[in-house]
Design an enzyme around this catalytic site. Structure first.
Site, PDB file in Angstrom:
ATOM      1  N   TYR A  77      42.727  25.771  42.157  1.00 24.55           N
ATOM      2  CA  TYR A  77      41.311  26.302  42.828  1.00 24.55           C
ATOM      3  C   TYR A  77      41.562  26.388  44.324  1.00 24.55           C
ATOM      4  CZ  TYR A  77      36.379  25.798  43.933  1.00 24.55           C
ATOM      5  OH  TYR A  77      35.048  26.360  44.280  1.00 24.55           O
TER       6      TYR A  77
ATOM      7  N   PRO B  89      33.973  35.030  38.317  1.00 22.54           N
ATOM      8  CA  PRO B  89      33.593  34.310  39.542  1.00 22.54           C
ATOM      9  C   PRO B  89      33.947  32.796  39.338  1.00 22.54           C
ATOM     10  CG  PRO B  89      31.705  35.173  38.967  1.00 22.54           C
ATOM     11  CD  PRO B  89      32.762  35.728  38.070  1.00 22.54           C
TER      12      PRO B  89
ATOM     13  N   LYS C 224      38.102  33.073  42.709  1.00 24.52           N
ATOM     14  CA  LYS C 224      39.601  33.789  43.055  1.00 24.52           C
ATOM     15  C   LYS C 224      39.541  35.068  43.435  1.00 24.52           C
ATOM     16  CE  LYS C 224      42.137  30.295  42.479  1.00 24.52           C
ATOM     17  NZ  LYS C 224      41.570  29.743  43.707  1.00 24.52           N
TER      18      LYS C 224
ATOM     19  N   HIS D 248      35.449  22.142  52.723  1.00 29.02           N
ATOM     20  CA  HIS D 248      35.190  21.306  51.482  1.00 29.02           C
ATOM     21  C   HIS D 248      36.356  20.570  50.976  1.00 29.02           C
ATOM     22  CE1 HIS D 248      30.908  22.213  50.669  1.00 29.02           C
ATOM     23  NE2 HIS D 248      31.256  23.563  51.288  1.00 29.02           N
TER      24      HIS D 248
HETATM   25  P1  RFL Z   1      35.660  45.710  47.206  1.00 30.27           P
HETATM   26  O1  RFL Z   1      35.281  44.592  48.007  1.00 30.27           O
HETATM   27  O2  RFL Z   1      34.915  46.154  45.871  1.00 30.27           O
HETATM   28  O3  RFL Z   1      36.181  46.858  48.097  1.00 30.27           O
HETATM   29  C1  RFL Z   1      36.384  48.027  47.684  1.00 30.27           C
HETATM   30  C2  RFL Z   1      35.796  49.191  48.727  1.00 30.27           C
HETATM   31  O4  RFL Z   1      36.038  50.456  48.420  1.00 30.27           O
HETATM   32  C3  RFL Z   1      35.114  51.323  48.504  1.00 30.27           C
HETATM   33  N1  RFL Z   1      35.338  52.486  47.619  1.00 30.27           N
HETATM   34  C4  RFL Z   1      35.731  53.732  48.072  1.00 30.27           C
HETATM   35  N2  RFL Z   1      36.117  54.264  49.414  1.00 30.27           N
HETATM   36  C5  RFL Z   1      36.447  55.457  49.524  1.00 30.27           C
HETATM   37  N3  RFL Z   1      36.577  56.239  48.359  1.00 30.27           N
HETATM   38  C6  RFL Z   1      36.311  55.831  47.050  1.00 30.27           C
HETATM   39  N4  RFL Z   1      36.237  56.809  46.408  1.00 30.27           N
HETATM   40  C7  RFL Z   1      35.953  54.561  46.991  1.00 30.27           C
HETATM   41  N5  RFL Z   1      35.565  53.589  45.904  1.00 30.27           N
HETATM   42  C8  RFL Z   1      35.287  52.598  46.376  1.00 30.27           C
HETATM   43  C9  RFL Z   1      33.877  50.613  48.131  1.00 30.27           C
HETATM   44  O5  RFL Z   1      32.701  51.071  48.644  1.00 30.27           O
HETATM   45  C10 RFL Z   1      34.255  49.046  48.593  1.00 30.27           C
HETATM   46  O6  RFL Z   1      33.825  48.964  50.138  1.00 30.27           O
HETATM   47  O7  RFL Z   1      37.257  45.320  46.650  1.00 30.27           O
HETATM   48  P2  RFL Z   1      38.519  44.528  47.293  1.00 30.27           P
HETATM   49  O8  RFL Z   1      38.502  44.755  48.817  1.00 30.27           O
HETATM   50  O9  RFL Z   1      39.598  44.350  46.628  1.00 30.27           O
HETATM   51  O10 RFL Z   1      37.658  42.891  47.295  1.00 30.27           O
HETATM   52  C11 RFL Z   1      37.656  42.252  46.174  1.00 30.27           C
HETATM   53  C12 RFL Z   1      36.366  41.284  46.495  1.00 30.27           C
HETATM   54  O11 RFL Z   1      35.283  42.035  47.070  1.00 30.27           O
HETATM   55  C13 RFL Z   1      36.299  40.814  44.949  1.00 30.27           C
HETATM   56  O12 RFL Z   1      37.265  40.228  44.242  1.00 30.27           O
HETATM   57  C14 RFL Z   1      35.057  39.651  45.078  1.00 30.27           C
HETATM   58  O13 RFL Z   1      33.824  39.799  45.601  1.00 30.27           O
HETATM   59  C15 RFL Z   1      34.721  39.433  43.424  1.00 30.27           C
HETATM   60  N6  RFL Z   1      33.353  38.810  43.338  1.00 30.27           N
HETATM   61  C16 RFL Z   1      33.352  37.315  43.600  1.00 30.27           C
HETATM   62  N7  RFL Z   1      34.485  36.756  43.828  1.00 30.27           N
HETATM   63  C17 RFL Z   1      34.499  35.312  43.951  1.00 30.27           C
HETATM   64  O14 RFL Z   1      35.634  34.943  44.341  1.00 30.27           O
HETATM   65  N8  RFL Z   1      33.261  34.694  44.077  1.00 30.27           N
HETATM   66  C18 RFL Z   1      32.143  35.420  43.822  1.00 30.27           C
HETATM   67  O15 RFL Z   1      31.047  34.643  43.880  1.00 30.27           O
HETATM   68  C19 RFL Z   1      32.202  36.766  43.708  1.00 30.27           C
HETATM   69  N9  RFL Z   1      30.896  37.403  43.296  1.00 30.27           N
HETATM   70  C20 RFL Z   1      32.375  39.581  43.296  1.00 30.27           C
HETATM   71  C21 RFL Z   1      30.897  38.504  43.177  1.00 30.27           C
HETATM   72  C22 RFL Z   1      32.241  40.884  42.918  1.00 30.27           C
HETATM   73  C23 RFL Z   1      31.190  41.585  42.622  1.00 30.27           C
HETATM   74  N10 RFL Z   1      31.037  42.891  42.131  1.00 30.27           N
HETATM   75  C24 RFL Z   1      32.248  43.691  42.390  1.00 30.27           C
HETATM   76  C25 RFL Z   1      30.313  43.516  41.371  1.00 30.27           C
HETATM   77  C26 RFL Z   1      29.745  39.624  42.993  1.00 30.27           C
HETATM   78  C27 RFL Z   1      29.833  40.930  42.544  1.00 30.27           C
HETATM   79  C28 RFL Z   1      28.428  41.530  42.499  1.00 30.27           C
HETATM   80  C1  PHB Z   2      29.598  31.364  45.907  1.00 31.45           C
HETATM   81  O1  PHB Z   2      29.330  32.518  45.988  1.00 31.45           O
HETATM   82  O2  PHB Z   2      29.505  30.447  46.763  1.00 31.45           O
HETATM   83  C2  PHB Z   2      30.697  30.970  44.767  1.00 31.45           C
HETATM   84  C3  PHB Z   2      30.743  31.764  43.838  1.00 31.45           C
HETATM   85  C4  PHB Z   2      31.882  31.418  42.973  1.00 31.45           C
HETATM   86  C5  PHB Z   2      32.409  30.066  42.757  1.00 31.45           C
HETATM   87  C6  PHB Z   2      32.036  29.324  43.935  1.00 31.45           C
HETATM   88  C7  PHB Z   2      31.243  29.624  44.936  1.00 31.45           C
HETATM   89  O3  PHB Z   2      33.355  29.888  41.916  1.00 31.45           O
END
Ligand code: RFL
Ligand code: PHB
Length: 389
Positions: free
Chosen positions: A383, A293, A297, A72
């Site tokens: 961004y 989100p 980031k 993009h």
């Molecule tokens: P994760 O992905 O949460 O992975 C952590 C892992 O550790 C495991 N765990 C354990 N394992 C062993 N022993 C324990 N005691 C443990 N406790 C936990 C968990 O099962 C998991 O597999 O963290 P990591 O690797 O730091 O990655 C970070 C990203 O996942 C996170 O920043 C993003 O996904 C945030 N986020 C979003 N970010 C965006 O940039 N755009 C989004 O659209 C977006 N949507 C989201 C999201 C985070 C969400 N969460 C955490 C509720 C949507 C959701 C629902």
């Molecule tokens: C996505 O899940 O595609 C997503 C989430 C947050 C953003 C942009 C894209 O800011």
């Protein structure tokens, strides 16, 4: 059991750290308390910065991303009557990719299980111990219910926001936490329909924010600002499509609709925990910080942390030098706070809250970003991702 770096958590941070260390000849064991199916199905982030893409490609896990990821060159910022394109390459020379976090995770798990170090799913009772000395260990119960001890030279706490590592760091360092919860949440939807626009649309609307994103040429990812206490049962597919169409409406353009395959309400929070290290226990990713989100980031910040951490741990364990582990927390936190500010700023500019005075301030800021190259460049640089390190 013995390894050089014990990694708690197989999210993107833990899996990528394991991969980067493997490439430097450092042994790891990754411990994950969920099942492989659960970890691979979790729908989360979708936008990858150029640095994240480059890191995955350099680590040999970017082949499918390069084939299936959607590059993009910008985003649209929208407010009633205006949809303005920000062109990232001309503003800052970088672009971003749409490629789901689920796919990044699948690629990393498949590489790890193919020729990587051990990755144990379904473990429980994980406890990091003796992290202040040079020989920390992790106690855990394996998937068969057998208690185990993993002796390590260092431990990475990449276990996300609800993990066990951060409390150990905070307790032993007198660390600090900063937190902001927002008076709104996102309703996230996955739908089997082609994206209606070529780029993502971030839309301000009197009814609340809407975001049109995508996962592939035939799958859309869409979000609506809702109240934090909103019940998903109250949002029929019809109600969702009507709200999305209203908030993203533009003369001469129509939102395509299709079958909704997943929907859930996501809380919004900013959170930073410092320091990101206690002795031989190092935090990375959501274990240390959460961003709302809106700036896309969260995942990218996790990748930036482990890029710094992999280099620092390699220098410690292969070269006996402590300089980079000693500065890891400060260097990571500098970037964390920049992304925390950017995510807060995007969130505050685009979500409806407060009164009409707040709305006019938001619209003024949006007009400024759409009308001034300097203001647009500031958004574009953040961004697409500021340099790591
Ligand atoms: P994760 O992905 O949460 O992975 C952590 C892992 O550790 C495991 N765990 C354990 N394992 C062993 N022993 C324990 N005691 C443990 N406790 C936990 C968990 O099962 C998991 O597999 O963290 P990591 O690797 O730091 O990655 C970070 C990203 O996942 C996170 O920043 C993003 O996904 C945030 N986020 C979003 N970010 C965006 O940039 N755009 C989004 O659209 C977006 N949507 C989201 C999201 C985070 C969400 N969460 C955490 C509720 C949507 C959701 C629902
Ligand atoms: C996505 O899940 O595609 C997503 C989430 C947050 C953003 C942009 C894209 O800011």
């Amino acid at each position: 059991m013995r390894t050089q770096v014990g990694i708690i958590g197989a999210g993107p941070a833990g899996l990528l750290l394991s991969r980067l260390l493997q490439l430097q000849g450092i042994d790891t064991v990754v411990l994950e308390n969920r099942s492989r199916d659960y970890v691979e199905a979790r729908i989360r982030a979708g936008i990858l910065e150029e640095h994240t893409v480059q890191t995955l490609v350099d680590a040999g896990v970017g082949e499918r991303l390069q084939r299936e990821g959607l590059p993009h060159d910008g985003v649209y910022l929208q407010y009633p009557g205006v949809r303005h394109h920000l062109d990232f390459p001309s503003l800052c020379g970088r672009r971003v990719w749409a490629y789901g976090q689920t796919e990044v995770t699948k690629d990393l798990i498949s590489a790890q299980l193919h020729d990587g170090p051990p990755l144990l799913f379904g473990v429980s009772d994980v406890v990091p111990e003796d992290v202040d000395g040079d020989s920390p260990r992790i106690r855990f119960t394996d998937a068969d219910g057998v208690p185990q001890v993993l002796e390590c030279d260092a431990i990475a706490g990449t276990d996300g926001f609800h993990g066990v590592s951060r409390p150990v760091v905070t307790a032993g360092t007198g660390g600090r936490l900063w937190e902001r919860t927002y008076p709104y949440a996102w309703l996230g939807v996955l739908a089997d329909v082609a994206p209606s626009t070529d780029e993502l649309v971030y839309a301000w609307h009197p009814d609340g924010f809407a975001l049109l994103s995508m996962r592939s040429p035939s799958v859309s990812r869409l979000y609506l600002q809702v109240d934090p206490g909103e019940r998903i049962e109250d949002w029929s597919d019809d109600r969702i499509w009507t709200a999305l169409a209203t908030r993203s409406a533009l003369d001469g353009w129509e939102l395509e609709t299709g079958p909704v395959t997943e929907k859930s309400v996501l809380p919004m929070r900013s959170f930073v925990s410092a320091p990101m290290r206690r002795g031989r226990l190092f935090l990375a990713g959501d274990a240390a910080h959460i961003v709302p989100p809106t700036g896309a980031k969260g995942l990218n910040l996790a990748v930036a942390d482990v890029t710094l951490l992999a280099t620092a741990l390699t220098r410690l364990l292969a070269g006996g030098r402590t300089d980079l582990v000693d500065t890891y927390s400060d260097r990571a936190l500098a970037r964390v706070w920049r992304c925390t500010h950017f995510s807060w700023w995007m969130t505050s500019m685009l979500h409806r809250a407060g009164d009409d005075f707040d709305a006019e301030l938001q619209l003024s800021q949006l007009r400024r970003v759409c009308g001034s190259e300097a203001a647009a460049r500031e958004l574009a640089e953040n961004y697409t991702g500021l340099p790591v390190g």
